[in-house]
Design an enzyme around this catalytic site. Structure first.
Site, PDB file in Angstrom:
ATOM      1  N   SER A 159       0.802  -1.220   0.000  1.00 47.38           N
ATOM      2  CA  SER A 159       0.000   0.000   0.000  1.00 47.38           C
ATOM      3  C   SER A 159       0.840   1.278   0.000  1.00 47.38           C
ATOM      4  O   SER A 159       1.628   1.497  -0.896  1.00 47.38           O
ATOM      5  CB  SER A 159      -0.949  -0.024   1.193  1.00 47.38           C
ATOM      6  OG  SER A 159      -1.847   1.036   1.112  1.00 47.38           O
ATOM      7  N   HIS A 160       0.710   2.075   1.049  1.00 45.77           N
ATOM      8  CA  HIS A 160       1.362   3.382   1.102  1.00 45.77           C
ATOM      9  C   HIS A 160       2.790   3.290   1.654  1.00 45.77           C
ATOM     10  O   HIS A 160       3.470   4.296   1.749  1.00 45.77           O
ATOM     11  CB  HIS A 160       0.540   4.302   1.998  1.00 45.77           C
ATOM     12  CG  HIS A 160       0.265   3.658   3.321  1.00 45.77           C
ATOM     13  ND1 HIS A 160      -0.599   2.596   3.446  1.00 45.77           N
ATOM     14  CD2 HIS A 160       0.784   3.869   4.541  1.00 45.77           C
ATOM     15  CE1 HIS A 160      -0.617   2.202   4.707  1.00 45.77           C
ATOM     16  NE2 HIS A 160       0.210   2.949   5.396  1.00 45.77           N
ATOM     17  N   LYS A 165     -11.542  -0.532  -0.485  1.00 46.86           N
ATOM     18  CA  LYS A 165     -11.681   0.902  -0.649  1.00 46.86           C
ATOM     19  C   LYS A 165     -11.140   1.272  -2.024  1.00 46.86           C
ATOM     20  O   LYS A 165     -10.358   0.527  -2.602  1.00 46.86           O
ATOM     21  CB  LYS A 165     -11.009   1.664   0.480  1.00 46.86           C
ATOM     22  CG  LYS A 165      -9.543   1.349   0.714  1.00 46.86           C
ATOM     23  CD  LYS A 165      -9.084   2.021   2.005  1.00 46.86           C
ATOM     24  CE  LYS A 165      -7.597   1.830   2.251  1.00 46.86           C
ATOM     25  NZ  LYS A 165      -7.307   0.554   2.950  1.00 46.86           N
ATOM     26  N   ASP A 200      -1.209   1.397  -3.892  1.00 43.90           N
ATOM     27  CA  ASP A 200      -2.025   0.367  -4.547  1.00 43.90           C
ATOM     28  C   ASP A 200      -3.385   0.874  -5.008  1.00 43.90           C
ATOM     29  O   ASP A 200      -4.228   0.093  -5.440  1.00 43.90           O
ATOM     30  CB  ASP A 200      -2.186  -0.854  -3.635  1.00 43.90           C
ATOM     31  CG  ASP A 200      -2.899  -0.534  -2.333  1.00 43.90           C
ATOM     32  OD1 ASP A 200      -2.762   0.615  -1.853  1.00 43.90           O
ATOM     33  OD2 ASP A 200      -3.588  -1.405  -1.794  1.00 43.90           O
ATOM     34  N   ASP A 239      -2.826   6.287  -3.303  1.00 43.02           N
ATOM     35  CA  ASP A 239      -1.645   5.700  -2.668  1.00 43.02           C
ATOM     36  C   ASP A 239      -1.018   4.619  -3.543  1.00 43.02           C
ATOM     37  O   ASP A 239      -1.409   4.443  -4.694  1.00 43.02           O
ATOM     38  CB  ASP A 239      -2.002   5.140  -1.281  1.00 43.02           C
ATOM     39  CG  ASP A 239      -2.881   3.918  -1.361  1.00 43.02           C
ATOM     40  OD1 ASP A 239      -3.630   3.790  -2.354  1.00 43.02           O
ATOM     41  OD2 ASP A 239      -2.820   3.062  -0.455  1.00 43.02           O
ATOM     42  N   ASP A 281      -5.998   2.339  -3.425  1.00 45.92           N
ATOM     43  CA  ASP A 281      -7.256   2.253  -2.678  1.00 45.92           C
ATOM     44  C   ASP A 281      -7.528   3.472  -1.789  1.00 45.92           C
ATOM     45  O   ASP A 281      -8.621   3.609  -1.251  1.00 45.92           O
ATOM     46  CB  ASP A 281      -7.345   0.935  -1.874  1.00 45.92           C
ATOM     47  CG  ASP A 281      -6.181   0.728  -0.927  1.00 45.92           C
ATOM     48  OD1 ASP A 281      -5.298   1.607  -0.852  1.00 45.92           O
ATOM     49  OD2 ASP A 281      -6.148  -0.331  -0.271  1.00 45.92           O
ATOM     50  N   ARG A 282      -6.549   4.358  -1.639  1.00 48.53           N
ATOM     51  CA  ARG A 282      -6.778   5.542  -0.805  1.00 48.53           C
ATOM     52  C   ARG A 282      -7.030   6.773  -1.652  1.00 48.53           C
ATOM     53  O   ARG A 282      -6.705   6.796  -2.840  1.00 48.53           O
ATOM     54  CB  ARG A 282      -5.558   5.819   0.082  1.00 48.53           C
ATOM     55  CG  ARG A 282      -5.283   4.723   1.061  1.00 48.53           C
ATOM     56  CD  ARG A 282      -4.190   5.114   2.027  1.00 48.53           C
ATOM     57  NE  ARG A 282      -4.019   4.051   3.008  1.00 48.53           N
ATOM     58  CZ  ARG A 282      -3.505   4.201   4.205  1.00 48.53           C
ATOM     59  NH1 ARG A 282      -3.078   5.391   4.581  1.00 48.53           N
ATOM     60  NH2 ARG A 282      -3.397   3.186   5.029  1.00 48.53           N
TER      61      ARG A 282
HETATM   62  C1  VG1 Z   1      -3.858   1.482   8.189  1.00 52.44           C
HETATM   63  C2  VG1 Z   1      -5.080   2.360   8.328  1.00 52.44           C
HETATM   64  C3  VG1 Z   1      -6.341   1.548   8.102  1.00 52.44           C
HETATM   65  C4  VG1 Z   1      -6.255   0.879   6.720  1.00 52.44           C
HETATM   66  C5  VG1 Z   1      -4.975   0.069   6.618  1.00 52.44           C
HETATM   67  C6  VG1 Z   1      -4.782  -0.502   5.223  1.00 52.44           C
HETATM   68  O1  VG1 Z   1      -3.880   0.475   9.179  1.00 52.44           O
HETATM   69  O2  VG1 Z   1      -5.121   2.973   9.597  1.00 52.44           O
HETATM   70  O3  VG1 Z   1      -7.461   2.379   8.199  1.00 52.44           O
HETATM   71  O4  VG1 Z   1      -7.360   0.042   6.511  1.00 52.44           O
HETATM   72  O5  VG1 Z   1      -3.847   0.882   6.909  1.00 52.44           O
HETATM   73  O6  VG1 Z   1      -4.715   0.549   4.293  1.00 52.44           O
HETATM   74  P1  VG1 Z   1      -3.058   0.570  10.556  1.00 52.44           P
HETATM   75  O7  VG1 Z   1      -3.283  -0.751  11.231  1.00 52.44           O
HETATM   76  O8  VG1 Z   1      -1.646   0.847  10.190  1.00 52.44           O
HETATM   77  O9  VG1 Z   1      -3.650   1.717  11.303  1.00 52.44           O
HETATM   78  V1  VG1 Z   1      -3.914   0.364   2.817  1.00 52.44           V
HETATM   79  O10 VG1 Z   1      -4.214   1.606   1.870  1.00 52.44           O
HETATM   80  O11 VG1 Z   1      -3.137  -0.874   3.062  1.00 52.44           O
HETATM   81  O12 VG1 Z   1      -4.511  -0.880   2.040  1.00 52.44           O
HETATM   82 CO    CO Z   2      -3.560   1.240   0.023  1.00 46.25          CO
END
Ligand code: VG1
Ligand code: CO
Length: 538
Positions: free
Chosen positions: A111-112, A374, A277, A275, A279-280
């Protein structure tokens, strides 16, 4: 077909977190590490015969795809759909699983989190409804990983990921598809593309920052090619294995130059980013930042403008730390509303049951029931559709919203890379001190409830415990939880929220200052972590 059974030894650190297994590249590239986890998926989930496979293009993406192709063939998969060059955004994978009715999908992404040889990598299994695997499946995958002693693979040369078409490897049919086509078509079916194009034709300008991650090709195809936004609307549009050395987290800190452009007098009317991947989403107007919690509430309140919701919204859901702004809209519009733990997987039962059509998280996540992830570009298109129908500036829409529903001042403070033991002991001390908090005053408000959040899924009654500590006041909340996506040390997240029926037009951190002070004293952040200020404030 020659299936090779390879002996291996279990790793003890393959427990999926908030969103799949995330580790440093150096961990993932250890001998057998990826193989073991992939075999754990096949062992935990019986009967996977068809799969969608793709990732956000980060370093190790293409290598991992080749490994998974061979293991899929050896584990009974007979149909594999892969994005060209191994690329697929997370929401696109979810959409493809649903469209092709496969037995699931594998998403390669962290992800990010930063990418590159020294960055992070991740892998996640999604179920046939397109959703991230629920807890009981990730638990089973973890259990299998702990006793892994052999995995199955075949011997074959690397497949050509760059050419579209169908061919077979051993008994498995592989189709390489364009990563964007199906997703772009889905978006066109959900939004009023004519209205949005007409707005661009009048000279409306936006900037979309793809942050050198997966959304570049999607955003160009949708905004520039289909909707007629001028070329150059999408910046940093070329996906790079290290995301250009950046941090593809669409927030005020990491999308700094986009924010600066929107806050300058000559900037465009609308700005957005996604982000790693895809989804954000980050939503910006001229001189204006829309918090993800507000974005969710505004979309809920203005959903009549968006064809996605032509059937109405029966219910909405937000993760527990997300501000309660959307609850206020739901109450006013007679929608059901739900509070779930952090992580998109918790929304999916509610969506499958038709109880909610719109969900969101404070962490820049928004989505609907068109997929079970998302969806960054979907959220941006919601906003564009609302802007096209109302022809009002983002800031005006936001101020009107606050006038109608009140304003939830909101911020999240992250303390990153704290020693894991210290972080655990901070949480433990807070847990013990919770009861003593009730009745204490913060400014002109009082703590009414202090507890640890436990969620019972309304659909299947599954329980999720230890989902964060909450201090709930009449018009405010303070929440503490540890991140489940980091790859080094622990990250303490402090979520702060204060409601005002009438906007007091104050700067956010100032409006939250008493809560911030209380949180620091209660958690003894400065004292225990040695940190004077948060690493990231959003
Ligand atoms: C974070 C965010 C959460 C989100 C997760 C995956 O998790 O707070 O809201 O669903 O990332 O997002 P954490 O446990 O670090 O607070 V992403 O864009 O991976 O897919
Ligand atoms: Co993501």
């Amino acid at each position: 077909m020659q299936v090779v059974t390879t002996n291996t030894q279990p790793f003890d650190d393959q427990k999926p977190g908030t969103s799949g297994l995330r580790k440093k590249v150096s961990v993932f590239t250890q001998k057998h590490y990826l193989n073991n986890f992939v075999q754990s998926i096949f062992n935990a989930v019986n009967g996977i015969e068809s799969l969608v496979l793709g990732g956000d293009g980060r370093y190790f993406n293409a290598t991992a795809i080749q490994v998974i192709v061979r293991m899929a063939a050896a584990n009974g998969v007979n149909k594999l759909i892969i994005g060209r060059n191994g690329l697929l955004s997370t929401p696109a994978v979810s959409a493809l699983i649903r469209h092709h009715q496969t037995d699931g999908g594998i998403i390669l992404s962290a992800s990010h989190n930063p990418a590159g040889e020294n960055g992070d990598f991740g892998i996640k299994f999604n179920t046939p409804n397109g959703a991230p695997a629920p807890q009981h499946i990730t638990d089973a995958i973890y259990r299998h990983s702990l006793k892994m002693n052999q995995y199955r693979t075949i011997q074959c040369t690397d497949i050509d990921l760059s050419r579209l078409g169908t061919f077979s490897v051993a008994d498995m049919m592989i189709t390489i598809i364009d990563p964007v086509d199906h997703y772009a078509g889905l978006m066109a079916s959900l939004f009023d593309f004519d209205a949005i194009s007409a707005m661009f034709a009048t000279g409306f300008r936006m900037r979309f920052d793809a942050m050198h991650a997966i959304t570049g090709p999607y955003a160009k195809a949708i905004f520039e090619n289909r909707l007629g936004a001028p070329s150059g609307t999408v910046i940093n549009g070329l996906p790079l294995p290290d995301f250009g050395g950046g941090h593809p987290d669409p927030n005020l800190i990491h999308a700094k130059s986009l924010v600066a452009e929107l806050f300058s007098d000559h900037g465009p009317a609308f700005g957005a980013a996604s982000d790693g991947d895809g989804d954000r989403n980050l939503i910006l107007g001229k001189h204006c930042f829309v918090t993800p919690s507000d974005s969710l509430a505004v979309i809920a309140a203005m959903h009549e403008h968006v064809p996605v919701f032509s059937g109405g919204i029966k219910g909405v859901a937000r993760s527990m730390p997300t501000s309660q702004a959307v609850d206020v809209v739901a109450q006013a519009r007679a929608m059901e509303y739900f509070e779930t733990p952090t992580g998109w997987k918790f929304f999916c039962n509610l969506m499958d049951a038709g109880r909610v059509q719109l969900c969101g998280e404070e962490s820049f996540g928004t989505g609907g029931d068109h997929v079970r992830e998302k969806d960054g570009l979907w959220a941006v298109l919601c906003w564009l559709n609302i802007l096209a129908k109302t022809r009002q500036p983002v800031q005006t829409l936001l101020q009107n919203h606050w006038r109608a529903f009140g304003r939830h001042y909101y911020s999240r403070h992250d303390y990153e890379n704290i020693d894991a033991q210290i972080a655990d002991s901070m949480m433990q001390s807070m847990l013990e001190a919770l009861r003593g908090c009730v009745g204490q005053a913060i400014a002109d408000d009082v703590i009414r409830q202090a507890d640890e959040f436990t969620y019972v899924d309304p659909i299947d009654a599954s329980r999720a415990e230890h989902q964060g500590l909450r201090l709930i006041l009449d018009n405010a909340r303070i929440i503490f939880r540890l991140s489940g996506t980091g790859t080094s040390g622990a990250t303490l997240r402090v979520y702060l929220e204060r409601f005002h029926r009438h906007d007091i037009a104050m700067e956010t951190q100032q409006a939250l200052s008493e809560l911030i002070q209380f949180a620091d004293t209660f958690a003894q952040i400065k004292h225990k972590s040695g940190r004077q200020v948060p690493d990231v404030i959003t």
